[in-house]
Design a protein around this motif. Structure first.
Motif, PDB file in Angstrom:
ATOM      1  N   CYS A 131       0.734  -1.299  -0.024  1.00  0.00           N
ATOM      2  CA  CYS A 131       0.091   0.203  -0.003  1.00  0.00           C
ATOM      3  C   CYS A 131       0.897   1.089   0.032  1.00  0.00           C
ATOM      4  CB  CYS A 131      -0.903  -0.122   1.187  1.00  0.00           C
ATOM      5  SG  CYS A 131      -2.025   1.456   1.409  1.00  0.00           S
ATOM      6  N   VAL A 187       1.004   5.287   0.923  1.00  0.00           N
ATOM      7  CA  VAL A 187       0.157   6.012   1.485  1.00  0.00           C
ATOM      8  C   VAL A 187       0.934   7.404   1.545  1.00  0.00           C
ATOM      9  CG1 VAL A 187      -0.428   4.287   3.131  1.00  0.00           C
ATOM     10  CG2 VAL A 187       1.513   5.712   3.891  1.00  0.00           C
ATOM     11  N   LYS A 196       1.262   9.014  -5.376  1.00  0.00           N
ATOM     12  CA  LYS A 196       1.007   7.503  -5.065  1.00  0.00           C
ATOM     13  C   LYS A 196       0.399   6.850  -6.350  1.00  0.00           C
ATOM     14  CE  LYS A 196      -1.835   8.776  -1.649  1.00  0.00           C
ATOM     15  NZ  LYS A 196      -1.560  10.146  -1.649  1.00  0.00           N
ATOM     16  N   THR A 199      -4.744   4.358  -2.268  1.00  0.00           N
ATOM     17  CA  THR A 199      -5.782   4.863  -1.412  1.00  0.00           C
ATOM     18  C   THR A 199      -5.789   6.207  -1.495  1.00  0.00           C
ATOM     19  OG1 THR A 199      -4.220   4.854   0.332  1.00  0.00           O
ATOM     20  CG2 THR A 199      -5.446   2.925   0.205  1.00  0.00           C
ATOM     21  N   VAL A 239      -8.540   4.352   3.965  1.00  0.00           N
ATOM     22  CA  VAL A 239      -6.957   4.324   4.267  1.00  0.00           C
ATOM     23  C   VAL A 239      -6.683   3.611   5.491  1.00  0.00           C
ATOM     24  CG1 VAL A 239      -5.015   5.816   4.828  1.00  0.00           C
ATOM     25  CG2 VAL A 239      -6.795   6.770   3.435  1.00  0.00           C
ATOM     26  N   TRP A 255      -4.636   0.055   5.625  1.00  0.00           N
ATOM     27  CA  TRP A 255      -3.365  -0.139   6.236  1.00  0.00           C
ATOM     28  C   TRP A 255      -3.228  -1.469   7.272  1.00  0.00           C
ATOM     29  CZ3 TRP A 255      -1.894   5.375   8.651  1.00  0.00           C
ATOM     30  CH2 TRP A 255      -1.542   6.156   7.570  1.00  0.00           C
ATOM     31  N   ILE A 313       1.008  11.474   9.453  1.00  0.00           N
ATOM     32  CA  ILE A 313       0.697  10.155   8.907  1.00  0.00           C
ATOM     33  C   ILE A 313       1.849   9.095   9.292  1.00  0.00           C
ATOM     34  CG2 ILE A 313       1.223   8.938   6.682  1.00  0.00           C
ATOM     35  CD1 ILE A 313      -0.313  11.359   5.169  1.00  0.00           C
TER      36      ILE A 313
END
Length: 320
Positions: A25, A27, A34, A76, A94, A98, A121
């Motif tokens: 993933c 982020v 992304k 995402t 999101v 995760w 984040i």
């Protein structure tokens, strides 16, 4: 006649490494690169990109096939401070993602100093003790070597301050195709051993109609001045091959609705004498035809769904 003796067996070669497959993933705060990175790794447009933040709304999986591995990329929305019900739902997407992936790549643009959004984040990532985390410094084509070195040091320091370490720190440029393959090389060993999760050749598990709607929305966002807020949604109402066409000249009819929040926004999207809406249709049709591999007739209509980002019923109707 004498029987020929069988040749002695060749010495066994070293065992091939086990096949790995799993989910990664990307982020980062909005507009950190992304989606562009996902498209570059997969080699085809599977995630909508835009110069406007908060572009991605659906979780799009891009699939990277290798002989020794299958890397499934989960794209995402950017984590952000929500101002609407839609924003809250995007943040939920999101965090749920995760918790389910095997490795997380944190994208930080090389040309922007680490800010409060990045720290927010990173602090949340620090709570995920068992999930490997890779720092991906994106957009390296926008800085010189000294600026890149400073950003790499800052990214390393960010993790140290929060009490964890990056598995890797890698600078990439998806636009210039720099170190994109190396990023995949670094992500694969962090995946669990296992057979492929998707058939060979599949590039995404996103339904075609959702991807088409996203391509139209991307085209509608392009070139829009600041007077239009981030309030465009697209729904494909109907999609079918046109009847009576010869087999060697197929045509797919697609009817889609572009939804806005206020009547005053219609003029911006449609443009003088419908010029801008025609440009949106022309631009998105090229990408749709590339996706489907066949000519397309695209019929676009613009509608107002008042304050849809704050209306639970409207959000459900629009697929959120």
């Amino acid at each position: 006649m004498e029987r020929m003796s069988a040749p002695s067996p060749a010495p066994e070669s070293a065992e091939a490494p086990p096949h790995r497959s799993g989910f990664a993933c990307f982020v980062g705060r909005p507009n950190a690169g992304k989606s562009t990175l996902t498209n570059a790794l997969v080699g085809q447009k599977v995630a909508i990109t835009s110069n406007r933040p908060q572009t991605t709304r659906h979780t799009v999986r891009g699939i990277v096939h290798r002989p020794e591995a299958q890397l499934v990329l989960v794209d995402t929305p950017g984590l952000h401070k929500p101002r609407t019900l839609l924003g809250e739902r995007l943040n939920d997407v999101v965090r749920t993602t995760w918790a389910e992936v095997d490795v997380i790549g944190f994208c930080l643009p090389a040309d922007q100093k680490i800010g409060p959004g990045d720290r927010y984040i990173a602090a949340e990532l620090a709570e995920l003790k068992r999930t490997p985390k890779v720092a991906v410094v994106t957009k390296t084509d926008l800085v010189d070597s000294e600026g890149l070195a400073q950003q790499l040091l800052a990214v390393d320091q960010l993790a140290r301050e929060l009490g964890f370490e990056w598995q890797e720190i890698i600078p990439v440029s998806a636009v210039a195709d720099q170190q994109v393959r190396l990023l995949a090389d670094l992500l694969v060993p962090l995946l669990p051993e296992g057979p492929p999760l998707y058939p060979d050749g599949d590039l995404t598990d996103e339904p075609e109609q959702v991807m088409i709607a996203e391509l139209i929305r991307e085209a509608a966002l392009e070139g829009v001045r600041d007077e239009l807020p981030h309030s465009i949604a697209v729904v494909v109402e109907e999609m079918a091959p046109r009847a009576g066409r010869p087999a060697d000249k197929p045509l797919i009819d697609i009817h889609a609705q572009v939804f806005l929040e206020r009547p005053s926004q219609k003029g911006i999207v449609i443009g003088p004498k419908g010029k801008r809406l025609k440009e949106v249709g022309s631009r998105s049709r090229k990408h749709i035809e590339a996706l489907l591999g066949t000519p397309v007739y695209l019929d676009l209509h613009v509608k107002v769904a008042k304050d849809w980002q704050r209306d639970p019923k409207a959000l459900r109707r629009l697929g959120f």
